[in-house]
Enzyme design. Structure first.
Site, PDB file in Angstrom:
ATOM      1  CB  THR A   1      48.822  39.504   1.132  1.00  0.00           C
ATOM      2  OG1 THR A   1      48.069  38.066   1.961  1.00  0.00           O
ATOM      3  CG2 THR A   1      48.141  40.500   1.201  1.00  0.00           C
TER       4      THR A   1
ATOM      5  CB  SER B   1      52.830  32.425   1.082  1.00  0.00           C
ATOM      6  OG  SER B   1      53.142  33.408   1.838  1.00  0.00           O
TER       7      SER B   1
ATOM      8  CB  THR C   1      67.428  45.710   1.591  1.00  0.00           C
ATOM      9  OG1 THR C   1      67.710  47.256   1.601  1.00  0.00           O
ATOM     10  CG2 THR C   1      68.835  45.040   2.019  1.00  0.00           C
TER      11      THR C   1
ATOM     12  CB  CYS D   1      42.935  36.133   7.498  1.00  0.00           C
ATOM     13  SG  CYS D   1      42.861  35.317   6.117  1.00  0.00           S
TER      14      CYS D   1
HETATM   15  N1  C6P Z   1      45.679  31.477   4.018  1.00  0.00           N
HETATM   16  C1  C6P Z   1      44.634  30.194   5.725  1.00  0.00           C
HETATM   17  O1  C6P Z   1      44.468  29.971   6.728  1.00  0.00           O
HETATM   18  P1  C6P Z   1      49.859  35.237   3.277  1.00  0.00           P
HETATM   19  O2  C6P Z   1      49.235  35.448   4.432  1.00  0.00           O
HETATM   20  O3  C6P Z   1      50.219  36.548   2.168  1.00  0.00           O
HETATM   21  O4  C6P Z   1      51.122  34.532   3.449  1.00  0.00           O
HETATM   22  O5  C6P Z   1      49.153  34.154   2.281  1.00  0.00           O
HETATM   23  C2  C6P Z   1      47.621  34.669   2.090  1.00  0.00           C
HETATM   24  C3  C6P Z   1      47.156  33.654   1.253  1.00  0.00           C
HETATM   25  C4  C6P Z   1      46.829  33.627  -0.084  1.00  0.00           C
HETATM   26  N2  C6P Z   1      46.234  32.717  -0.748  1.00  0.00           N
HETATM   27  C5  C6P Z   1      45.675  31.502  -0.067  1.00  0.00           C
HETATM   28  C6  C6P Z   1      45.088  30.622  -1.199  1.00  0.00           C
HETATM   29  C7  C6P Z   1      45.876  31.523   1.077  1.00  0.00           C
HETATM   30  O6  C6P Z   1      45.508  30.310   1.672  1.00  0.00           O
HETATM   31  C8  C6P Z   1      46.520  32.391   1.971  1.00  0.00           C
HETATM   32  C9  C6P Z   1      46.673  32.339   3.451  1.00  0.00           C
HETATM   33  C10 C6P Z   1      45.598  31.105   5.278  1.00  0.00           C
HETATM   34  O7  C6P Z   1      43.785  29.880   4.910  1.00  0.00           O
HETATM   35  C11 C6P Z   1      45.654  32.370   6.259  1.00  0.00           C
HETATM   36  S1  C6P Z   1      44.473  33.305   6.167  1.00  0.00           S
END
Ligand code: C6P
Length: 396
Positions: free
Chosen positions: A72, A201, A239, A326
């Site tokens: 994100t 991620s 950090t 989400c």
């Molecule tokens: N998708 C899903 O259930 P984070 O939360 O920042 O680590 O990743 C965000 C994110 C960004 N791009 C894609 C293509 C993703 O699939 C995700 C996270 C999860 O599909 C949680 S909403």
């Protein structure tokens, strides 16, 4: 029995990854920027982790791989950095993305629209993929950035990244790809595809939560989001998350090591599950298997409300989702289903099943039994479904 089929939301930390990160909590806990040995003793592990990250995506020495807190952050950084560097300066005014990106792209784009940025959300075809032609039509000399995901988190469909990056470059635009759902599932090679930015991620490929990365080709300048102590070469202050970085490096190396297994074994188990689903009357799966990452199924089970299905499966210890994690607390229809033109009925009956290299055959067999039973139970009490001699098995 507990069966975890929600690996696109997050994955189990590989025990080998956990083992590598543990010493950096209570033994080697120094700040890498400190001059004493508590700080410097973290350096070899950090160096190894960064090498693992570079090698995992085939980055070159003069590229930058910057560790962030999650994808994100990486996605927001690219979009807002480009806004500061290319749009606020008056050089360009336009960003192109797709209508099926993760909210960390679409919500950031909506925000940029409030700042006067022109944003095009490309439509997708019935398989949920952007057609090259629509990119060609939308792009112009004022396009600063094209941001298209490598693989979709809900359908698992893989996008033609290499060709899209080429089209962006021909028009003088930069190209970003959100590769969160690609790493660990298919080969991700930044040099071969020519992408300028790439987000990932760790928790999606058996690393811990709270650590991710942004690849920046040839160290292209990109205004920082986090100003402060000039960490990460001044690109991202804060950090360093030493346990997280060490873990993400290890997870990346293992992700590459297990790709062959992913292609063969995870694909086989996914197909077994999918075949069983398609034996049920009025089930439809989005996208051809060969166009998807190995682990994902987005199905629609007519007459079975997605959330009802999740609750029913949860009673038997089976974890699935109706789409992206989400959005799972909103009882709305699946937005990706809507983008591909599915009717409201199909969108409300979406079920996402996502496997990992830790998924076993026993778990799949157990899930098949309980999914079939749940469908019978839920259709029996459904006011919208009646068994009739028709079959919607094939795609849209
Ligand atoms: N998708 C899903 O259930 P984070 O939360 O920042 O680590 O990743 C965000 C994110 C960004 N791009 C894609 C293509 C993703 O699939 C995700 C996270 C999860 O599909 C949680 S909403």
């Amino acid at each position: 029995m507990r069966v975890y089929l929600d690996n696109n939301a997050t994955t189990i930390v590989d025990p080998a990854v956990e083992e590598k990160m543990i010493p950096f909590f209570c033994q080697m806990y120094g700040n890498p920027n400190s001059l004493h040995q508590f700080g410097s003793e973290t350096h070899p592990a950090l160096k190894r982790a960064m090498d693992q990250l570079y090698s995992g995506i085939n980055a070159k020495d003069n590229d930058d791989v910057i560790v962030t807190s999650c994808a994100t952050e990486s996605n927001n950084w690219v979009l807002k950095g480009i806004y500061f560097d290319k749009i606020k300066t008056g050089e360009k005014d336009h960003i192109i993305t797709s209508s099926v990106e993760h909210p960390s792209i679409t919500a950031a784009c909506k925000f940029l629209e409030t700042q006067g940025v022109r944003v095009t959300y490309l439509p997708v075809n019935s398989e949920g993929v952007v057609e090259i032609e629509s990119l060609k039509e939308a792009i112009d000399d004022k396009t600063a950035l094209v941001s298209i995901m490598w693989a979709n988190n809900e359908t698992g469909m893989i996008f033609p990244i290499k060709e899209m990056a080429r089209i962006a470059h021909e028009k003088g635009a930069l190209f970003h790809s959100d590769a969160v759902q690609a790493i660990g599932k298919i080969a991700v090679d930044v040099q071969d595809t020519g992408v300028d930015f790439l987000s990932f991620s760790a928790h999606k490929f058996h690393g811990p939560k709270g650590v991710g990365g942004l690849y920046i080709k040839d160290s292209i300048p990109l205004t920082s989001l986090l100003h402060g102590g000039e960490h990460m070469g001044g690109r991202r202050s804060g950090t360093l998350n030493v346990p997280g970085i060490v873990a993400m490096g290890e997870a990346m190396e293992l992700a590459v090591k297990y790709l062959e297994y992913e292609y063969k074994e995870v694909t086989r188990l996914r197909n077994k599950l999918e075949d069983a689903l398609l034996e049920i009357e009025d089930v439809f799966v989005v996208g051809k298997r060969e166009h998807r990452v190995p682990n994902t199924i987005l199905a629609s089970i007519k007459g079975v409300e997605g959330e009802a299905m999740l609750w029913d499966l949860n009673r038997y210890g089976i974890a699935a989702s109706t789409g992206s994690a989400c959005a799972s607390e909103e009882l709305e229809s699946n937005p990706v289903m809507e983008a591909i033109g599915a009717d409201a009925d199909l969108s409300h009956t979406a079920l996402r099943l996502s496997l990992s290299r830790f998924t076993t055959e026993k778990e799949i067999d157990y899930a098949i039994i309980h999914i079939k039973e749940a469908v019978k139970r839920l259709r029996a009490i459904s006011s919208t479904y009646s068994y009739a001699p028709k079959n919607h098995k094939s795609g849209l």
